[in-house]
Motif scaffolding. Structure first.
Motif, PDB file in Angstrom:
ATOM      1  N   SER A 304       0.832  -1.215   0.000  1.00  0.00           N
ATOM      2  CA  SER A 304       0.000   0.000   0.000  1.00  0.00           C
ATOM      3  C   SER A 304       0.857   1.252   0.000  1.00  0.00           C
ATOM      4  CB  SER A 304      -0.964  -0.003   1.189  1.00  0.00           C
ATOM      5  OG  SER A 304      -0.299   0.233   2.420  1.00  0.00           O
ATOM      6  N   VAL A 305       2.066   1.163   0.571  1.00  0.00           N
ATOM      7  CA  VAL A 305       3.009   2.277   0.499  1.00  0.00           C
ATOM      8  C   VAL A 305       3.607   2.366  -0.899  1.00  0.00           C
ATOM      9  CG1 VAL A 305       5.200   3.192   1.348  1.00  0.00           C
ATOM     10  CG2 VAL A 305       3.559   2.206   2.955  1.00  0.00           C
ATOM     11  N   ASP A 306       4.037   1.215  -1.441  1.00  0.00           N
ATOM     12  CA  ASP A 306       4.659   1.196  -2.765  1.00  0.00           C
ATOM     13  C   ASP A 306       3.761   1.820  -3.828  1.00  0.00           C
ATOM     14  OD1 ASP A 306       6.856  -0.065  -1.727  1.00  0.00           O
ATOM     15  OD2 ASP A 306       6.317  -2.067  -2.431  1.00  0.00           O
ATOM     16  N   ARG A 307       2.474   1.481  -3.791  1.00  0.00           N
ATOM     17  CA  ARG A 307       1.545   2.007  -4.800  1.00  0.00           C
ATOM     18  C   ARG A 307       0.906   3.314  -4.349  1.00  0.00           C
ATOM     19  NH1 ARG A 307       4.450  -0.930  -6.212  1.00  0.00           N
ATOM     20  NH2 ARG A 307       4.194  -3.184  -6.371  1.00  0.00           N
ATOM     21  N   GLY A 308       1.043   3.627  -3.057  1.00  0.00           N
ATOM     22  CA  GLY A 308       0.360   4.787  -2.499  1.00  0.00           C
ATOM     23  C   GLY A 308       1.194   6.042  -2.472  1.00  0.00           C
ATOM     24  N   THR A 309       2.355   6.004  -3.094  1.00  0.00           N
ATOM     25  CA  THR A 309       3.169   7.220  -3.152  1.00  0.00           C
ATOM     26  C   THR A 309       3.397   7.621  -4.604  1.00  0.00           C
ATOM     27  OG1 THR A 309       5.147   5.814  -3.006  1.00  0.00           O
ATOM     28  CG2 THR A 309       4.347   6.798  -0.969  1.00  0.00           C
ATOM     29  N   VAL A 310       2.463   7.250  -5.485  1.00  0.00           N
ATOM     30  CA  VAL A 310       2.568   7.554  -6.910  1.00  0.00           C
ATOM     31  C   VAL A 310       1.426   8.479  -7.314  1.00  0.00           C
ATOM     32  CG1 VAL A 310       2.582   6.603  -9.244  1.00  0.00           C
ATOM     33  CG2 VAL A 310       3.663   5.325  -7.378  1.00  0.00           C
ATOM     34  N   ASN A 311       1.771   9.687  -7.739  1.00  0.00           N
ATOM     35  CA  ASN A 311       0.806  10.632  -8.328  1.00  0.00           C
ATOM     36  C   ASN A 311      -0.439  10.870  -7.484  1.00  0.00           C
ATOM     37  OD1 ASN A 311       2.314  11.110 -10.799  1.00  0.00           O
ATOM     38  ND2 ASN A 311       1.815   9.002 -11.311  1.00  0.00           N
ATOM     39  N   GLY A 312      -0.248  11.040  -6.188  1.00  0.00           N
ATOM     40  CA  GLY A 312      -1.337  11.508  -5.342  1.00  0.00           C
ATOM     41  C   GLY A 312      -2.320  10.467  -4.848  1.00  0.00           C
ATOM     42  N   ILE A 313      -2.165   9.198  -5.244  1.00  0.00           N
ATOM     43  CA  ILE A 313      -3.030   8.147  -4.694  1.00  0.00           C
ATOM     44  C   ILE A 313      -2.394   7.639  -3.412  1.00  0.00           C
ATOM     45  CG2 ILE A 313      -3.758   5.752  -5.027  1.00  0.00           C
ATOM     46  CD1 ILE A 313      -4.613   6.431  -7.798  1.00  0.00           C
ATOM     47  N   ASN A 314      -3.166   7.616  -2.332  1.00  0.00           N
ATOM     48  CA  ASN A 314      -2.620   7.327  -1.003  1.00  0.00           C
ATOM     49  C   ASN A 314      -3.275   6.098  -0.381  1.00  0.00           C
ATOM     50  OD1 ASN A 314      -0.927   9.761  -0.910  1.00  0.00           O
ATOM     51  ND2 ASN A 314      -2.871  10.854  -0.769  1.00  0.00           N
ATOM     52  N   PHE A 315      -3.028   4.933  -0.954  1.00  0.00           N
ATOM     53  CA  PHE A 315      -3.642   3.721  -0.428  1.00  0.00           C
ATOM     54  C   PHE A 315      -3.303   3.511   1.048  1.00  0.00           C
ATOM     55  CE2 PHE A 315      -3.158   2.080  -4.985  1.00  0.00           C
ATOM     56  CZ  PHE A 315      -4.447   2.430  -5.324  1.00  0.00           C
ATOM     57  N   HIS A 316      -2.032   3.729   1.412  1.00  0.00           N
ATOM     58  CA  HIS A 316      -1.593   3.473   2.780  1.00  0.00           C
ATOM     59  C   HIS A 316      -2.269   4.416   3.768  1.00  0.00           C
ATOM     60  CE1 HIS A 316       0.837   6.466   0.890  1.00  0.00           C
ATOM     61  NE2 HIS A 316       1.652   6.682   1.914  1.00  0.00           N
ATOM     62  N   ILE A 317      -2.381   5.681   3.400  1.00  0.00           N
ATOM     63  CA  ILE A 317      -3.017   6.653   4.282  1.00  0.00           C
ATOM     64  C   ILE A 317      -4.515   6.379   4.384  1.00  0.00           C
ATOM     65  CG2 ILE A 317      -3.545   9.106   4.574  1.00  0.00           C
ATOM     66  CD1 ILE A 317      -0.842   9.697   3.207  1.00  0.00           C
TER      67      ILE A 317
END
Length: 463
Positions: A304-317
């Motif tokens: 969720s961090v790996d994909r959540g720090t790309v272009n404003g999508i924040n899965f982890h948050i």
């Protein structure tokens, strides 16, 4: 704080002096007192607002930390079974990849079928973990039992394309077959990556690992705990026997446990920052060791961090917030509809996360063939040994993550779209096709996901 019921007396004098004449005589004195009493029943001795049972309302905490309403001074949070299964999944991956010695069949299957064996935990941290064997955390928490539960004991879409599997094969069938093959190959003297790679180029270690993440952690977290079992709960304040938590609270904790975030999974820069993951383990309480139950980031939270720090999508948050808000709502005895709304948010974001992983590994496959000309045929020789290993690995992640999507009851992609996606992915890495054909397949697969999830183009291209 322990649960408190009827903290203030309910005006017994009202019954003693209820004779109509007396009430008429003293109503001018009694009514003001009644109003004062009603105000007091809405506040505790500190003046904070209370719920219908007198329990103090809390704000959403910054960490996944909640105190018991039933047992003074104890935590209301517990999910040892989920921590154990996350560890087992992680350790099986270390064994299949030969990062933890040469695995025997018993090494692999004792962890897949774990009951109470006194097996060493293989995950290493700095400082060292507080727990050294699985029974230090929990026993009787097998992976196989969850992979064959009703939430995951279904045929994998497109599994019949894999060599040696019928169209009705389940995750458990595939996992057992591949674990057995990997153990046999190592016993025959093969080494990584050949020991976990089939003749067709299927990375069996990746298939096993991602199927465990999907068929165990993801299906249990979404289809069971955040959906089916949560829906069956009638009250957020029913104590679970003599435990320090409510039944509903524990159900919620188990879903969070499968997500696998540390308790203090915040934007503090400790576990991650704006650039991605900083650390998978941190001694948050300063006791000189890592508590595997609270101070480690396991795989889904890591992704969720790996994909959540790309272009404003924040899965982890977003996921951490949904889990904290839902657990707070349970502590505060909010309406069932409100609690289930937080569960729906978590299921939806987790679904997006899985889909983003499929996109990520499709993009990685495209990068693997980038050095070829469009007319070149994709072969192991053309890619080179390292390039072929990477290509096999990335296909071996895209395929089972696409399988994982089918386990979420609220998935945005339809079964028919999943069937089309698996037809494109096929049963092995696409050797024998030209680079142009491989890239076209990748773009077709991404278009299916884009249509279902409406991810921004920037994310589709950069995950």
């Amino acid at each position: 704080m322990p649960a408190v019921i009827d903290r203030h007396p309910r005006f017994p004098l009202l019954l003693l002096y209820s004779e109509p004449f007396i009430m008429r005589r003293f109503s001018f004195l009694f009514l003001p007192l009644l109003l004062v009493g009603l105000v007091l029943t809405g506040c505790d001795s500190t003046g904070s607002m209370s719920d219908d049972d007198g329990a103090d309302q809390i704000e959403v905490p910054a960490t996944y930390t909640f105190q018991s309403r039933f047992v003074e001074g104890e935590s209301a949070v517990a999910y040892p079974g989920q921590v154990t299964r996350n560890l087992l999944i992680s350790d099986i991956k270390a064994l299949t990849d030969q990062r933890a010695g040469t695995p025997t069949r018993d090494d692999l299957f004792n962890r897949y079928e774990y009951d109470a064996q006194n097996l060493n935990i293989l995950l290493s941290t700095d400082p060292a973990p507080a727990q050294s064997v699985y029974p230090d955390i929990a026993t009787g928490k097998s992976l196989s039992g969850k992979a064959t539960a009703s939430y995951s004991d279904v045929a994998l879409i497109g599994v019949g394309d894999l060599a040696n599997f019928s169209s009705g094969a389940t995750a458990d069938v595939v996992i057992r077959a591949y674990l057995d093959s990997i153990a046999t190959n190592y016993a025959d003297g093969e080494t990584a990556p050949e020991a976990y790679t089939t003749a067709e180029g299927v990375d069996m270690g990746q298939i096993v690992n991602k199927l465990l993440l999907g068929a165990v952690a993801y299906s249990q977290g979404t289809a069971k705990y955040l959906e089916d079992v949560l829906t069956q709960q009638a009250s957020p304040n029913t104590q679970d026997g003599q435990k320090p938590y409510s039944t509903m609270g524990h159900v919620w904790d188990e879903a969070y446990g499968y997500y696998g975030a540390a308790r203090d999974f915040s934007e503090s820069g400790v576990f991650y920052d704006a650039n991605g993951l900083v650390s998978k383990a941190d001694d948050r309480n300063g006791d000189g060791e890592i508590d595997l139950e609270s101070e480690v980031v396991f795989t889904w939270a890591d992704y969720s961090v790996d994909r959540g720090t790309v272009n404003g999508i924040n899965f982890h948050i977003d996921l951490f917030e949904s889990f904290r808000e839902g657990r707070t709502a349970i502590i505060n005895q909010a309406s069932i509809d409100s609690i289930r709304a937080h569960a729906a948010d978590a299921r939806s974001t987790w679904d997006d996360l899985v889909a983003s992983n499929v996109v990520h590994y499709l993009n990685a496959m495209e990068s693997d063939v980038a050095g070829l000309s469009d007319s070149d045929t994709v072969t192991r020789a053309a890619l080179g040994s390292d390039g072929a290993e990477s290509f096999n690995e990335h296909w071996g992640e895209a395929k089972p993550f696409a399988w994982a999507l089918q386990y979420n009851p609220d998935k945005k992609i339809s079964d028919s779209e999943l069937e089309s996606l698996h037809q494109i992915l096929g049963g092995a890495p696409p050797y024998g096709k030209t680079k142009a054909e491989v890239v076209q397949d990748i773009n077709d697969a991404k278009a299916l996901i884009k249509g279902a999830y409406q991810f921004p183009d920037a994310n589709m291209n950069n995950w």
